[in-house]
Write an enzyme that holds these catalytic residues in place. Structure first.
Site, PDB file in Angstrom:
ATOM      1  N   GLY A  72       0.841  -1.191   0.000  1.00 47.26           N
ATOM      2  CA  GLY A  72       0.000   0.000   0.000  1.00 47.26           C
ATOM      3  C   GLY A  72       0.874   1.239   0.000  1.00 47.26           C
ATOM      4  O   GLY A  72       1.990   1.214   0.537  1.00 47.26           O
ATOM      5  N   GLN A  77       2.821  10.034   0.979  1.00 45.74           N
ATOM      6  CA  GLN A  77       4.128   9.369   1.111  1.00 45.74           C
ATOM      7  C   GLN A  77       5.060   9.670  -0.062  1.00 45.74           C
ATOM      8  O   GLN A  77       6.262   9.452   0.036  1.00 45.74           O
ATOM      9  CB  GLN A  77       3.950   7.845   1.235  1.00 45.74           C
ATOM     10  CG  GLN A  77       3.275   7.424   2.526  1.00 45.74           C
ATOM     11  CD  GLN A  77       3.165   5.920   2.588  1.00 45.74           C
ATOM     12  OE1 GLN A  77       2.231   5.345   2.057  1.00 45.74           O
ATOM     13  NE2 GLN A  77       4.126   5.269   3.221  1.00 45.74           N
ATOM     14  N   CYS A 119       5.576   0.187   7.482  1.00 46.53           N
ATOM     15  CA  CYS A 119       5.227   1.314   6.617  1.00 46.53           C
ATOM     16  C   CYS A 119       6.463   1.732   5.841  1.00 46.53           C
ATOM     17  O   CYS A 119       7.550   1.808   6.399  1.00 46.53           O
ATOM     18  CB  CYS A 119       4.729   2.467   7.481  1.00 46.53           C
ATOM     19  SG  CYS A 119       4.242   3.904   6.517  1.00 46.53           S
ATOM     20  N   LEU A 120       6.275   1.993   4.547  1.00 46.69           N
ATOM     21  CA  LEU A 120       7.414   2.386   3.719  1.00 46.69           C
ATOM     22  C   LEU A 120       8.003   3.719   4.170  1.00 46.69           C
ATOM     23  O   LEU A 120       9.144   4.023   3.843  1.00 46.69           O
ATOM     24  CB  LEU A 120       6.990   2.460   2.246  1.00 46.69           C
ATOM     25  CG  LEU A 120       6.543   1.121   1.643  1.00 46.69           C
ATOM     26  CD1 LEU A 120       5.986   1.312   0.240  1.00 46.69           C
ATOM     27  CD2 LEU A 120       7.700   0.123   1.623  1.00 46.69           C
ATOM     28  N   HIS A 161      -4.842   1.557   7.285  1.00 46.60           N
ATOM     29  CA  HIS A 161      -3.496   2.127   7.361  1.00 46.60           C
ATOM     30  C   HIS A 161      -3.324   3.220   6.297  1.00 46.60           C
ATOM     31  O   HIS A 161      -2.814   4.308   6.596  1.00 46.60           O
ATOM     32  CB  HIS A 161      -2.489   0.983   7.164  1.00 46.60           C
ATOM     33  CG  HIS A 161      -1.052   1.377   7.125  1.00 46.60           C
ATOM     34  ND1 HIS A 161      -0.130   0.920   8.049  1.00 46.60           N
ATOM     35  CD2 HIS A 161      -0.352   2.177   6.280  1.00 46.60           C
ATOM     36  CE1 HIS A 161       1.064   1.437   7.764  1.00 46.60           C
ATOM     37  NE2 HIS A 161       0.958   2.203   6.687  1.00 46.60           N
ATOM     38  N   GLU A 162      -3.774   2.942   5.072  1.00 43.47           N
ATOM     39  CA  GLU A 162      -3.599   3.915   3.983  1.00 43.47           C
ATOM     40  C   GLU A 162      -4.507   5.130   4.180  1.00 43.47           C
ATOM     41  O   GLU A 162      -4.097   6.257   3.917  1.00 43.47           O
ATOM     42  CB  GLU A 162      -3.849   3.270   2.616  1.00 43.47           C
ATOM     43  CG  GLU A 162      -2.935   2.097   2.265  1.00 43.47           C
ATOM     44  CD  GLU A 162      -1.458   2.357   2.524  1.00 43.47           C
ATOM     45  OE1 GLU A 162      -1.002   3.500   2.378  1.00 43.47           O
ATOM     46  OE2 GLU A 162      -0.751   1.402   2.908  1.00 43.47           O
ATOM     47  N   HIS A 165      -3.062   7.535   6.539  1.00 47.47           N
ATOM     48  CA  HIS A 165      -2.022   8.400   5.944  1.00 47.47           C
ATOM     49  C   HIS A 165      -2.618   9.698   5.410  1.00 47.47           C
ATOM     50  O   HIS A 165      -1.982  10.747   5.457  1.00 47.47           O
ATOM     51  CB  HIS A 165      -1.334   7.685   4.770  1.00 47.47           C
ATOM     52  CG  HIS A 165      -0.152   6.847   5.165  1.00 47.47           C
ATOM     53  ND1 HIS A 165       0.955   7.372   5.796  1.00 47.47           N
ATOM     54  CD2 HIS A 165       0.108   5.533   4.996  1.00 47.47           C
ATOM     55  CE1 HIS A 165       1.844   6.405   5.997  1.00 47.47           C
ATOM     56  NE2 HIS A 165       1.352   5.270   5.526  1.00 47.47           N
TER      57      HIS A 165
HETATM   58 NI    NI Z   1       2.263   3.399   5.573  1.00 45.95          NI
END
Ligand code: NI
Length: 199
Positions: A72, A77, A119-120, A161-162, A165
């Protein structure tokens, strides 16, 4: 969301069309890492006038996410303050991309589920996060059509989660201050070491 293993039922949508011409020539985008302030900001709703920009970004975001690898990626991000995100759990190693524009959780179960998240934007950091076990999410796809997903398991966690963000919320914000600070300090230390090694 950074998680290597993925399973779940995925609603395939029109974004396959945008993926069709994706190959190695599609550029990746730099992924912002904590503590970049863009990650803490609330993103703006996507309007009709933003759709072209969104469609232009989506293939590059998928390329970025698959390369990372992740399941995701939300627009903030990659430094874009608009309410859209991409998800692909890649069930059975096949691609099942979803583009969620202006997504909203419209229903959530009382039952909770805990699973490990990463998370990236917090590379290499993982923690157990507790969220509603099932959610119903309404969103618009890249064609501008209204859609709805009912999700459970990994997909439910990933969608929440997304969407978080887009509100400037990171998975560590669901943890105790003690746990959060421990992870943030460890990340800062690892990033310092990485930078020192690169010099
Ligand atoms: Ni994330």
């Amino acid at each position: 969301m950074e998680t290597p293993v993925a399973r779940g039922t995925v609603d395939r949508c029109g974004c396959h069309r945008y993926m069709a011409d994706m190959n190695d020539s599609v550029d990746t985008l730099p992924i912002l890492v904590v503590p970049d302030p863009i990650l803490k900001a609330r993103a703006k709703p996507v309007t009709e006038g933003d759709l072209e920009r969104v469609r232009d970004l989506v293939p590059r975001m998928f390329q970025t996410m698959y390369r990372a690898p992740g399941i995701g990626l939300a627009a903030p991000q990659v430094g874009v303050g608009l309410r859209f995100a991409i998800v692909d759990l890649q069930p059975d190693d096949t691609r099942a991309p979803i583009v969620l524009i202006n997504p909203e959780v419209v229903n959530r179960s009382e039952e909770l589920a805990t699973r490990e998240e990463g998370c990236l934007s917090l590379p290499g950091q993982y923690a157990d996060v507790t969220r509603p076990a099932r959610v119903m999410v309404r969103y618009m796809d890249v064609e501008g059509a209204k859609r709805q997903i009912e999700a459970e398991g990994l997909l439910a966690a990933c969608l929440q989660h997304e969407i978080d963000h887009l509100d400037g919320i990171l998975f560590v914000d669901h943890l105790s201050a003690l746990k959060r600070n421990m992870i943030l300090r460890r990340l800062a230390k690892e990033l310092r070491q990485k930078r020192a090694e690169a010099m």
